[in-house]
Design a protein around this motif. Structure first.
Motif: not given
Length: 127
Positions: A1-17, A57-65
């Motif tokens: 199984m591939k490693n599941f990684r959240l994008t920043l849009n999923q982590k901050y945008g869609y989860a908050s919505i 707690f899930l792995k996600s993309d690194i927060d860039d500037e």
């Protein structure tokens, strides 16, 4: 199984919505006389809250500037939206003498703040 990684849009945008919408539904249907609506909105809110916590707690993309800058901009806009909303509600209470249920108003304000934060983050990420 591939490693599941959240994008920043999923982590901050869609989860908050999703969390904001579930809190708004809880405020609308939470004190409903229909027990099915009340229980289903509570369960939805619980499921979304667990999902929202999992985003930390899930792995996600690194927060860039750019993402950090968009987080700060979205937080400022959401805060400004909430201050404006609270000011309008205060004017309604004072001038129109309409009694408001503070529990539901708190839930609505919290839901709208999460909703606006997620929306503004996605908006700034698209720019």
């Amino acid at each position: 199984m591939k490693n599941f990684r959240l994008t920043l849009n999923q982590k901050y945008g869609y989860a908050s919505i999703f969390y904001g919408v579930s809190i708004i539904l809880l405020a609308i249907f939470g004190k409903s006389s229909n027990t099915l609506l009340s229980i289903s909105s509570s369960l939805l809110s619980l499921i979304v809250a667990v999902g929202f916590l999992l985003t930390f707690f899930l792995k996600s993309d690194i927060d860039d500037e750019r993402a950090l800058d968009n987080l700060h901009r979205a937080g400022f806009r959401a805060l400004f939206t909430i201050i404006l909303l609270i000011s309008i509600l205060q004017c309604i209470v004072v001038f129109c003498r309409i009694p408001l249920d503070t529990d539901n108003m708190l839930k609505l304000i919290l839901g709208i703040s999460f909703l606006s934060f997620g929306y503004y983050f996605l908006y700034f990420e698209r720019k």
